[in-house]
Design a protein around this motif. Structure first.
Motif, short mmCIF file in Angstrom:
data_model
loop_
_atom_site.label_atom_id
_atom_site.label_comp_id
_atom_site.label_asym_id
_atom_site.label_seq_id
_atom_site.Cartn_x
_atom_site.Cartn_y
_atom_site.Cartn_z
N ASP A 181 0.81 -1.22 0.00
CA ASP A 181 0.00 0.00 0.00
C ASP A 181 0.84 1.27 0.00
N ALA A 182 2.13 1.13 0.25
CA ALA A 182 3.01 2.31 0.26
C ALA A 182 3.58 2.60 -1.13
N LYS A 183 3.19 1.83 -2.13
CA LYS A 183 3.66 2.03 -3.50
C LYS A 183 3.16 3.35 -4.06
N VAL A 184 3.98 3.99 -4.88
CA VAL A 184 3.57 5.22 -5.55
C VAL A 184 2.47 4.91 -6.54
N PRO A 185 1.32 5.58 -6.45
CA PRO A 185 0.20 5.31 -7.37
C PRO A 185 0.63 5.47 -8.83
N GLY A 186 0.13 4.54 -9.66
CA GLY A 186 0.39 4.65 -11.09
C GLY A 186 1.67 3.99 -11.55
N THR A 187 2.48 3.45 -10.62
CA THR A 187 3.71 2.76 -11.02
C THR A 187 3.47 1.26 -11.07
N ASP A 188 4.25 0.58 -11.89
CA ASP A 188 4.08 -0.86 -12.09
C ASP A 188 4.31 -1.64 -10.80
N ASP A 189 3.49 -2.66 -10.58
CA ASP A 189 3.54 -3.43 -9.33
C ASP A 189 4.87 -4.12 -9.11
N ASN A 190 5.58 -4.45 -10.17
CA ASN A 190 6.84 -5.19 -10.04
C ASN A 190 8.06 -4.40 -10.50
N ALA A 191 7.91 -3.10 -10.67
CA ALA A 191 9.01 -2.27 -11.15
C ALA A 191 9.98 -1.94 -10.01
N GLU A 192 11.21 -1.61 -10.38
CA GLU A 192 12.16 -1.06 -9.40
C GLU A 192 13.10 -0.10 -10.10
N ASN A 193 13.84 0.65 -9.33
CA ASN A 193 14.66 1.72 -9.88
C ASN A 193 15.84 1.17 -10.68
N GLU A 194 16.15 1.87 -11.77
CA GLU A 194 17.24 1.46 -12.65
C GLU A 194 18.07 2.66 -13.07
N MET A 195 19.37 2.42 -13.21
CA MET A 195 20.29 3.48 -13.63
C MET A 195 21.59 2.82 -14.09
N SER A 196 22.36 3.51 -14.90
CA SER A 196 23.65 2.96 -15.32
C SER A 196 24.70 3.19 -14.24
N ALA A 197 25.77 2.41 -14.29
CA ALA A 197 26.87 2.58 -13.34
C ALA A 197 27.48 3.97 -13.46
#
Length: 436
Positions: A181-197
């Motif tokens: 329930d603490a998920k940001v509304p509108g974001t994918d249920d299984n997503a997580e943050n991504e970035m390059s090294a």
């Protein structure tokens, strides 16, 4: 005549091809020759003052970063403290969603009471030392009013740094499925943050530049949360390279920064160490190997290699000219040239076997400066050019704004416009000089 025209056309085409090819070379960092040095999906090492890339392996590929996300979140928290928007002693209370998340001890958390209130300082310490997820979320809500608004601020901050291909869906780095329930509304249920090294290294670079005091906290190996209360819990820093922890190495006095772990990200670590007068930042994404210390083992190899094979070289002190780039022509000035010099100490980061004679310079005139000439009057302190310095054969490049700025060259004197008679006699002198 036809042969001449064909030659001119061929020359123009060649120039256009060269001009068109050049930008593509700077899109991503070149690979280091020894990519097998680090056993991980991606890795990078930089010197943060100049932004010089010292090692790169798959450094531009966007990958999950897990709790290393908290470096970006902490940047925004410290921005808010610095601006006076929030204070260290401010109290923060919980909502149901964050309280429920804080009770999940399978995640990194400190125990929080539903009816409790916590200072910004103790939540900050828990977020950095113990990677406490609910604590980080409370800080985000304190700064922005909601998780959603804070995530927008995170993305905006990255964009302001030129990082546009990162994916930010929450403030902690957890997989969204763990936030419930603490998920940001509108974001994918299984997503997580991504970035390059490479971009992760730039986040660390900005954090150290904007808020160097962060190292006072990231260097703490152990601390007790709510010491002296029934909620007290010992927090051991997940950065095991700190003194007193299992991966400590006396030859590498590591003092930060942040680990990250998830199923998708694997074992990650953004580390920093200062030795022999040079600080470096390293990033390991998804370290391979069987040992629980694999991310630190790979970091140790990378840090040791970089510190052995790179050095800083002082090119000039502030206000001291760099040979070959120590003046600019002044059109219609009282003096025909005026001296220019770096406004701060000019330092290049180069391979250990480099000499000043082996360096190569890329001189980029500032806006309004054409053919190394500026129009009079020109004031002292006017930016004339950027000077990028590297060793011959080094094509690893830079991260962040350092890639385009390099060493800033400014005028060290004011040169006013020459009067009418000086210009007349100067023109006559130039006319006869050109004749003879």
């Amino acid at each position: 005549m036809k042969k001449l025209m064909r030659g001119l056309i061929a020359a123009v085409v060649a120039v256009l091809m060269i001009g068109g090819a050049a930008p593509a070379m700077s899109v991503s960092a070149a690979e280091s020759s020894d990519t097998n040095l680090v056993d991980a999906k991606a890795a990078v090492a930089i010197e943060p003052t100049t932004g010089k890339i010292l090692y790169a392996k798959n450094a531009s590929s966007v990958l999950p970063i897990a709790s290393m996300t908290k470096m970006l979140s902490i940047e925004l928290v410290l921005d808010a403290i610095k601006s006076g928007k929030i204070n260290w002693d401010d109290k923060v209370t919980l909502n149901n969603a964050i309280w429920e998340l804080s009770q999940n001890r399978d995640l990194s958390n400190v125990p929080l009471r539903r009816d409790g209130s916590y200072s910004v300082r103790e939540l900050y310490d828990a977020s950095l030392i113990y990677s406490a997820n609910a604590a980080m979320m409370l800080l985000a809500e304190k700064v922005a009013g909601s998780q959603e608004k804070f995530v927008s601020q995170m993305t905006a901050k990255l964009n302001s740094w030129g990082i546009t291909d990162a994916k930010i869906v929450n403030v902690t780095g957890l997989n969204n499925s763990q936030l419930k329930d603490a998920k940001v509304p509108g974001t994918d249920d299984n997503a997580e943050n991504e970035m390059s090294a490479k971009d992760m290294a730039q986040v660390a670079q900005h954090l150290l530049k904007d808020h160097p005091e962060v190292l006072k906290t990231t260097s703490i190996a152990k601390q007790t949360f709510r010491k002296g209360t029934s909620d007290a819990i010992d927090m051991e820093n997940w950065n095991w390279m700190l003194k007193g922890l299992v991966s400590y190495d006396k030859n590498l006095p590591v003092d930060g920064l942040k680990t990250g772990t998830s199923d998708a990200a694997g074992d990650c670590f953004t580390g920093t160490v200062e030795k022999n007068g040079m600080r470096i930042i390293t990033v390991i994404l998804h370290a391979n190997g069987d040992a629980k210390t694999r991310r630190f083992d790979q970091t140790k190899k990378l840090m040791t290699n970089v510190l052995e094979n790179w050095k800083t070289m002082t090119l000039a002190e502030a206000g001291q000219g760099i040979k070959g780039y120590d003046s600019v022509k002044v059109n219609r000035g009282q003096s025909r040239t005026t001296p220019i010099a770096p406004s701060t100490k000019a330092v290049a980061v180069v391979p250990s076997n480099s000499s000043k004679q082996s360096l190569q310079y890329t001189y980029t005139p500032a806006k309004g400066v054409k053919k190394n000439t500026v129009e009079a009057p020109v004031k002292k302190g006017t930016t004339i050019a950027q000077l990028e310095v590297s060793a011959k054969g080094d094509n690893l490049g830079f991260v962040g704004s350092s890639a385009s700025e390099g060493i800033t060259l400014k005028t060290t004197k004011t040169d006013n416009k020459a009067n009418f008679f000086v210009l007349i006699f100067r023109g006559i002198g130039d006319f006869f000089s050109n004749i003879f």
